[in-house]
Design an enzyme around this catalytic site. Structure first.
Site, PDB file in Angstrom:
ATOM      1  N   ARG A  37       0.823  -1.220   0.000  1.00 39.02           N
ATOM      2  CA  ARG A  37       0.000   0.000   0.000  1.00 39.02           C
ATOM      3  C   ARG A  37       0.854   1.266   0.000  1.00 39.02           C
ATOM      4  O   ARG A  37       0.427   2.303  -0.506  1.00 39.02           O
ATOM      5  CB  ARG A  37      -0.943  -0.013   1.218  1.00 39.02           C
ATOM      6  N   ILE A  63      -7.048   7.857  -0.867  1.00 36.14           N
ATOM      7  CA  ILE A  63      -7.029   6.396  -0.924  1.00 36.14           C
ATOM      8  C   ILE A  63      -7.885   5.976   0.268  1.00 36.14           C
ATOM      9  O   ILE A  63      -7.716   6.476   1.381  1.00 36.14           O
ATOM     10  CB  ILE A  63      -5.584   5.833  -0.868  1.00 36.14           C
ATOM     11  N   SER A  64      -8.866   5.108   0.019  1.00 33.42           N
ATOM     12  CA  SER A  64      -9.801   4.732   1.079  1.00 33.42           C
ATOM     13  C   SER A  64      -9.084   4.045   2.232  1.00 33.42           C
ATOM     14  O   SER A  64      -8.005   3.461   2.063  1.00 33.42           O
ATOM     15  CB  SER A  64     -10.889   3.805   0.542  1.00 33.42           C
ATOM     16  N   GLN A  65      -9.718   4.089   3.401  1.00 37.22           N
ATOM     17  CA  GLN A  65      -9.217   3.392   4.585  1.00 37.22           C
ATOM     18  C   GLN A  65      -9.183   1.880   4.299  1.00 37.22           C
ATOM     19  O   GLN A  65     -10.144   1.344   3.748  1.00 37.22           O
ATOM     20  CB  GLN A  65     -10.184   3.700   5.724  1.00 37.22           C
TER      21      GLN A  65
END
Ligand code: SAH
Length: 213
Positions: A37, A63-65
């Site tokens: 990530r 960027i999403s959790q």
């Protein structure tokens, strides 16, 4: 573009955290444990890559959790070989999670800079969506429909009708619905005309924007 033992160690911690928050699907946990990530964010922010938090990726987007990505993926209930449409490519992280699970991915992004960047970046680290499209997610991708699953990764003020229409019978649309706060909502297509609706709590996303093109 390095992935070190330190990154890998932090990633295993992250897997533990999202597991403790309730994610059970082993394929999802395995994918999160594998995907670097930190490469999806600007270097310099690496230290935040394995915290369970959303993060800015430029162009006013995030960027999403990881927990949210995991939850949406779990709710899709897909298996290897299934075909999924993602609305909101963003950094490409959600697409990478699906690809890691053997899913065939179509993904749409409306922000040109992000589209260009992610279009180059994903294949560079070995993730190849079937198609990455610059366009308006409200319309879906009728030319490649129907899909086994559709996942919307931005907050939708309402459920776009074309997305319902582009689901296979038995398929699921996972969509956060609402203006300031969104309710994670899953529509399962039971037949040509019938949909079952279930809700899974509150989330916060950047908005799904109407097209300006
Ligand atoms: N799935 C992404 C999350 C990105 S945030 C990830 O894993 O990183 C949501 C994304 O949706 C943003 O990149 C935003 O530009 C995009 N978006 C917003 N409205 C859209 C629309 N109408 N069509 C396609 N993408 C849209």
């Amino acid at each position: 573009m390095k992935d070190t033992l330190r990154h890998q160690g932090k990633r295993q911690q992250l897997v533990k955290i999202i597991k403790a928050k309730g994610i059970q699907n082993e394929m999802v946990l395995k994918a999160i444990g594998k995907i670097p990530r930190h490469l999806f964010m600007d270097s310099g922010f690496e230290d935040h890559a394995y915290e369970d938090k959303p993060f800015p990726i430029g162009a006013d987007q995030t960027i999403s959790q990881p927990y949210t990505v995991a939850r949406q993926t779990e709710l899709l209930e897909v298996k290897k070989g299934d075909v999924v449409l993602e609305i909101g490519t963003g950094s490409g992280y959600q697409a990478a999670v699906l690809l890691e699970m053997g899913v065939v991915v179509y993904t749409i992004e409306r922000q040109r800079e992000l589209f260009k960047r992610t279009n180059l970046f994903l294949p560079k680290i070995g993730y190849r969506p079937k198609k990455m499209v610059f366009g308006d997610g409200y319309k879906g991708l009728p030319e490649f429909a129907p899909f086994d699953g559709i996942v919307v990764t931005a907050g939708a003020p309402f459920v776009p009708k074309p997305l319902m229409e582009q689901l296979k019978v038995g398929g699921k649309l996972v969509i956060p619905v609402g203006e300031n706060v969104q309710i994670m909502t899953v529509y399962t297509r039971k037949s040509e005309k019938e949909f079952e609706k279930k809700e899974y709590g509150e989330f916060r996303f950047v908005p799904l924007l109407e097209d300006k093109n």
